[in-house]
Scaffold this motif. Structure first.
Motif, PDB file in Angstrom:
ATOM      1  N   GLY A  69       0.741  -1.352  -0.158  1.00 27.47           N
ATOM      2  CA  GLY A  69       0.036  -0.032  -0.103  1.00 27.47           C
ATOM      3  C   GLY A  69       0.854   1.336   0.103  1.00 27.47           C
ATOM      4  N   GLU A  70       0.161   2.444   0.065  1.00 30.07           N
ATOM      5  CA  GLU A  70       0.874   3.716   0.229  1.00 30.07           C
ATOM      6  C   GLU A  70       2.025   3.737   1.118  1.00 30.07           C
ATOM      7  OE1 GLU A  70      -0.327   8.440   0.423  1.00 30.07           O
ATOM      8  OE2 GLU A  70      -1.789   6.907   0.324  1.00 30.07           O
ATOM      9  N   ASN A  71       1.308   3.447   2.504  1.00 23.92           N
ATOM     10  CA  ASN A  71       2.295   3.631   3.542  1.00 23.92           C
ATOM     11  C   ASN A  71       3.555   2.939   3.461  1.00 23.92           C
ATOM     12  OD1 ASN A  71       0.675   5.557   4.739  1.00 23.92           O
ATOM     13  ND2 ASN A  71      -0.441   3.940   5.843  1.00 23.92           N
ATOM     14  N   ALA A  72       3.735   1.515   2.887  1.00 23.41           N
ATOM     15  CA  ALA A  72       4.675   0.756   2.752  1.00 23.41           C
ATOM     16  C   ALA A  72       5.678   1.237   1.652  1.00 23.41           C
ATOM     17  CB  ALA A  72       4.427  -0.824   2.385  1.00 23.41           C
ATOM     18  N   GLN A  73       5.378   1.698   0.616  1.00 26.77           N
ATOM     19  CA  GLN A  73       5.785   2.365  -0.367  1.00 26.77           C
ATOM     20  C   GLN A  73       6.674   3.889   0.108  1.00 26.77           C
ATOM     21  OE1 GLN A  73       3.636   2.891  -4.242  1.00 26.77           O
ATOM     22  NE2 GLN A  73       2.118   1.696  -3.737  1.00 26.77           N
ATOM     23  N   LYS A  74       5.812   4.468   0.860  1.00 23.98           N
ATOM     24  CA  LYS A  74       6.492   5.808   1.409  1.00 23.98           C
ATOM     25  C   LYS A  74       7.775   5.303   1.963  1.00 23.98           C
ATOM     26  CE  LYS A  74       2.600   7.864   3.068  1.00 23.98           C
ATOM     27  NZ  LYS A  74       2.017   9.045   3.357  1.00 23.98           N
ATOM     28  N   ALA A  75       7.569   4.469   3.135  1.00 26.98           N
ATOM     29  CA  ALA A  75       8.660   4.047   4.076  1.00 26.98           C
ATOM     30  C   ALA A  75       9.678   3.413   2.998  1.00 26.98           C
ATOM     31  CB  ALA A  75       8.140   3.001   4.840  1.00 26.98           C
ATOM     32  N   LEU A  76       9.475   2.616   2.044  1.00 26.92           N
ATOM     33  CA  LEU A  76      10.395   1.849   1.280  1.00 26.92           C
ATOM     34  C   LEU A  76      11.487   2.998   0.680  1.00 26.92           C
ATOM     35  CD1 LEU A  76      11.917  -0.681   0.352  1.00 26.92           C
ATOM     36  CD2 LEU A  76      10.237  -0.921  -1.335  1.00 26.92           C
ATOM     37  N   VAL A  77      10.563   4.127   0.021  1.00 25.78           N
ATOM     38  CA  VAL A  77      11.280   5.337  -0.813  1.00 25.78           C
ATOM     39  C   VAL A  77      12.220   5.955   0.387  1.00 25.78           C
ATOM     40  CG1 VAL A  77      11.050   7.389  -1.778  1.00 25.78           C
ATOM     41  CG2 VAL A  77       9.515   5.628  -2.514  1.00 25.78           C
ATOM     42  N   ALA A  78      11.707   6.351   1.619  1.00 23.34           N
ATOM     43  CA  ALA A  78      12.517   6.919   2.457  1.00 23.34           C
ATOM     44  C   ALA A  78      13.826   6.110   2.986  1.00 23.34           C
ATOM     45  CB  ALA A  78      11.534   7.203   3.737  1.00 23.34           C
ATOM     46  N   PHE A  79      13.529   4.917   3.194  1.00 26.68           N
ATOM     47  CA  PHE A  79      14.799   3.898   3.435  1.00 26.68           C
ATOM     48  C   PHE A  79      15.691   3.948   2.559  1.00 26.68           C
ATOM     49  CE2 PHE A  79      17.118   0.080   3.429  1.00 26.68           C
ATOM     50  CZ  PHE A  79      17.652  -0.204   4.940  1.00 26.68           C
ATOM     51  N   ALA A  80      15.331   3.770   1.050  1.00 26.48           N
ATOM     52  CA  ALA A  80      16.454   3.676   0.016  1.00 26.48           C
ATOM     53  C   ALA A  80      17.078   5.039   0.097  1.00 26.48           C
ATOM     54  CB  ALA A  80      15.503   3.587  -1.221  1.00 26.48           C
ATOM     55  N   ASP A  81      16.399   6.038   0.117  1.00 24.43           N
ATOM     56  CA  ASP A  81      16.883   7.378   0.001  1.00 24.43           C
ATOM     57  C   ASP A  81      18.117   7.665   1.031  1.00 24.43           C
ATOM     58  OD1 ASP A  81      16.720  10.063  -1.796  1.00 24.43           O
ATOM     59  OD2 ASP A  81      16.917  10.728   0.008  1.00 24.43           O
ATOM     60  N   SER A  82      17.599   7.422   2.277  1.00 26.43           N
ATOM     61  CA  SER A  82      18.395   7.788   3.626  1.00 26.43           C
ATOM     62  C   SER A  82      19.659   7.146   3.688  1.00 26.43           C
ATOM     63  CB  SER A  82      17.579   7.579   4.744  1.00 26.43           C
ATOM     64  OG  SER A  82      17.513   6.108   4.862  1.00 26.43           O
ATOM     65  N   ASN A  83      19.709   5.790   2.727  1.00 26.76           N
ATOM     66  CA  ASN A  83      20.807   4.885   2.822  1.00 26.76           C
ATOM     67  C   ASN A  83      21.789   5.126   1.501  1.00 26.76           C
ATOM     68  OD1 ASN A  83      21.090   2.683   5.059  1.00 26.76           O
ATOM     69  ND2 ASN A  83      18.769   3.179   4.631  1.00 26.76           N
ATOM     70  N   GLY A  84      21.346   6.265   0.665  1.00 23.80           N
ATOM     71  CA  GLY A  84      21.984   6.421  -0.605  1.00 23.80           C
ATOM     72  C   GLY A  84      21.930   5.505  -1.524  1.00 23.80           C
ATOM     73  N   LEU A  85      20.719   4.880  -1.693  1.00 23.08           N
ATOM     74  CA  LEU A  85      20.688   3.793  -2.792  1.00 23.08           C
ATOM     75  C   LEU A  85      19.794   4.384  -3.934  1.00 23.08           C
ATOM     76  CD1 LEU A  85      19.894   0.694  -0.307  1.00 23.08           C
ATOM     77  CD2 LEU A  85      22.105   1.376  -1.673  1.00 23.08           C
ATOM     78  N   SER A  86      20.133   3.912  -5.151  1.00 21.70           N
ATOM     79  CA  SER A  86      19.321   4.108  -6.151  1.00 21.70           C
ATOM     80  C   SER A  86      18.012   3.593  -6.134  1.00 21.70           C
ATOM     81  CB  SER A  86      20.006   3.734  -7.566  1.00 21.70           C
ATOM     82  OG  SER A  86      20.228   2.443  -7.621  1.00 21.70           O
ATOM     83  N   PHE A  87      16.838   4.222  -6.679  1.00 19.25           N
ATOM     84  CA  PHE A  87      15.560   3.591  -6.501  1.00 19.25           C
ATOM     85  C   PHE A  87      14.823   4.094  -7.509  1.00 19.25           C
ATOM     86  CE2 PHE A  87      11.137   3.266  -4.859  1.00 19.25           C
ATOM     87  CZ  PHE A  87      11.191   1.857  -4.355  1.00 19.25           C
ATOM     88  N   ASP A  88      14.415   3.209  -8.298  1.00 18.61           N
ATOM     89  CA  ASP A  88      13.445   3.377  -9.349  1.00 18.61           C
ATOM     90  C   ASP A  88      12.279   2.343  -9.715  1.00 18.61           C
ATOM     91  OD1 ASP A  88      12.192   4.761 -11.661  1.00 18.61           O
ATOM     92  OD2 ASP A  88      13.852   3.712 -12.972  1.00 18.61           O
ATOM     93  N   LYS A  89      11.173   2.287  -8.604  1.00 15.79           N
ATOM     94  CA  LYS A  89      10.374   1.393  -8.703  1.00 15.79           C
ATOM     95  C   LYS A  89      10.461   0.021  -8.377  1.00 15.79           C
ATOM     96  CE  LYS A  89       7.730   4.610 -11.725  1.00 15.79           C
ATOM     97  NZ  LYS A  89       6.847   4.922 -12.936  1.00 15.79           N
ATOM     98  N   VAL A  90      11.727  -0.221  -8.089  1.00 17.48           N
ATOM     99  CA  VAL A  90      12.050  -1.831  -8.140  1.00 17.48           C
ATOM    100  C   VAL A  90      13.024  -1.855  -6.847  1.00 17.48           C
ATOM    101  CG1 VAL A  90      13.366  -3.557  -9.247  1.00 17.48           C
ATOM    102  CG2 VAL A  90      12.152  -2.032 -10.667  1.00 17.48           C
ATOM    103  N   VAL A  91      12.762  -3.062  -6.174  1.00 13.54           N
ATOM    104  CA  VAL A  91      13.480  -3.397  -5.244  1.00 13.54           C
ATOM    105  C   VAL A  91      14.682  -3.973  -5.354  1.00 13.54           C
ATOM    106  CG1 VAL A  91      13.652  -4.522  -2.761  1.00 13.54           C
ATOM    107  CG2 VAL A  91      11.666  -3.535  -3.325  1.00 13.54           C
ATOM    108  N   THR A  92      15.797  -3.260  -5.557  1.00 18.05           N
ATOM    109  CA  THR A  92      17.113  -3.725  -6.293  1.00 18.05           C
ATOM    110  C   THR A  92      17.949  -4.887  -5.412  1.00 18.05           C
ATOM    111  OG1 THR A  92      18.206  -2.137  -5.412  1.00 18.05           O
ATOM    112  CG2 THR A  92      17.678  -1.723  -7.575  1.00 18.05           C
ATOM    113  N   THR A  93      18.522  -5.642  -5.529  1.00 15.89           N
ATOM    114  CA  THR A  93      19.276  -6.475  -4.820  1.00 15.89           C
ATOM    115  C   THR A  93      20.100  -5.757  -3.497  1.00 15.89           C
ATOM    116  OG1 THR A  93      19.744  -8.157  -6.523  1.00 15.89           O
ATOM    117  CG2 THR A  93      21.172  -8.291  -4.702  1.00 15.89           C
ATOM    118  N   ASP A  94      20.722  -4.526  -3.947  1.00 20.61           N
ATOM    119  CA  ASP A  94      21.348  -3.919  -3.050  1.00 20.61           C
ATOM    120  C   ASP A  94      20.370  -3.077  -1.978  1.00 20.61           C
ATOM    121  OD1 ASP A  94      23.751  -4.271  -4.046  1.00 20.61           O
ATOM    122  OD2 ASP A  94      23.674  -2.088  -5.226  1.00 20.61           O
ATOM    123  N   LEU A  95      19.116  -2.646  -2.414  1.00 18.84           N
ATOM    124  CA  LEU A  95      18.387  -2.320  -1.398  1.00 18.84           C
ATOM    125  C   LEU A  95      17.646  -3.373  -0.568  1.00 18.84           C
ATOM    126  CD1 LEU A  95      16.355  -0.037  -0.330  1.00 18.84           C
ATOM    127  CD2 LEU A  95      15.105  -0.376  -2.169  1.00 18.84           C
TER     128      LEU A  95
END
Length: 329
Positions: A69-95
């Motif tokens: 849902g929207e809340n899980a998506q927002k949390a995932l975006v925030a986690f990726a960004d705060s860890n300096g990871l690239s994020f483009d609609k996909v949970v990468t292996t690094d993420l």
């Protein structure tokens, strides 16, 4: 500060596990979600594990329900960004690896139901209207299942799904639950930021590092939240709710003030963080599944567990800034 969350829609698939029985093993063994179009209302073992990992990393997905849902998506975006990871609609292996490494232990563990979990007293039914609540001696849970679901940050539906046939009413019985009580509280917050547009609450340290992220319901068009910076003035656990007719809440007809007794299903939940503007605060809710999805009466609403975690991270005088514009509801 993490990048904008606006218009972020993930296309993560529930994958083959969605069709399989959802149980402790399927969640614990789940791999990263695949990158295929998916229905966001579909329950998935991999999404349930992802939500648990986010919760333990202090990037709350709100209610853990196994759905993207929207809340899980927002949390995932925030986690990726705060860890300096690239994020483009996909949970990468690094993420996925970074998220998996952020905490230890299985996602789902066994829990023995305690006497306190089933002791009650429980409400037969939670009234829909505030005025019908004022005569109740306490605003407790409606069932042991509701109490246990909230204790482990889960939706009742997911708790029931991984414990088929369980009634949750007998002390000593063992059930499967989300392993979220191992992470403790985030570091003390130097400041709190409430984003009206994105419907989020974030805490930062003195170096402006993001410490914790929470989805929120932030006011409404009818009853907007304040702007600018306020301060925490008090924290009250198990608050009594005081209704003032001057609030003129929709659906409340009383012309006289009234009070609603404490309890997790109180209109402000199990905690109240008072702010330096009359009548405004950050608080819990009786409906965790509706956080970010329904309007509030001008305050900032979190799940009860997120509100309690936030309360443990702030103190009197902690600044709380309101940014963005009020989202229409």
């Amino acid at each position: 500060m993490f990048r904008a969350l606006v218009s972020v829609l993930l296309v993560i698939s529930a994958g083959p596990a969605a069709a399989a029985q959802l149980d402790a093993a399927s969640i614990n063994d789940a791999a990263a979600p695949s990158a295929k179009p998916s229905r966001h209302d579909q329950t998935s073992a991999s999404i349930a594990r992802l939500e648990i990992l986010l919760d333990r990393a202090h990037f709350s997905p709100g209610e853990i329900d196994g759905k993207l849902g929207e809340n899980a998506q927002k949390a995932l975006v925030a986690f990726a960004d705060s860890n300096g990871l690239s994020f483009d609609k996909v949970v990468t292996t690094d993420l996925w690896n970074k998220l998996s490494a952020s905490s230890d232990g299985a996602a789902i563990v066994n829990y023995e139901i305690a006497e306190a979990d089933v002791k009650g007293p429980f409400l037969k039914k939670l009234p829909a209207k505030m005025e019908a609540m004022k005569s109740l001696p306490a605003l407790g849970y409606t069932s042991p299942r509701e109490a246990l679901a909230e204790k482990f940050h889960m939706s009742e539906a997911l708790l029931q799904a991984i414990n088929p046939g369980q009634k949750f009413d007998k002390a000593g019985e063992t059930i499967a639950v989300a392993n979220v009580l191992v992470s403790g509280n985030p570091a003390p917050a130097a400041r709190v930021e409430v984003d009206k547009t994105r419907q989020t609450v974030m805490t930062y340290d003195t170096a402006d590092k993001l410490l914790a992220f929470y989805p929120a319901t932030v006011g409404s068009t009818e009853k907007p939240t304040p702007s600018g910076t306020l301060k925490v003035t008090a924290i009250q656990k198990d608050p009594t709710y005081h209704y003032n007719p001057k609030y003129r809440f929709r659906g409340v007809k009383s012309k006289k003030p009234f009070t609603i007794r404490p309890g997790p299903n109180n209109p402000v939940g199990s905690i109240w963080i008072n702010l330096s503007a009359e009548g405004y605060g950050i608080h819990g809710t009786a409906n965790p599944g509706k956080v970010s999805k329904a309007a509030s009466h001008g305050c900032v609403r979190l799940t009860n567990w997120d509100a309690n975690t936030l309360a443990a991270s702030v103190k009197r005088g902690t600044p709380v800034s309101f940014v963005g514009s009020q989202r229409g509801t």
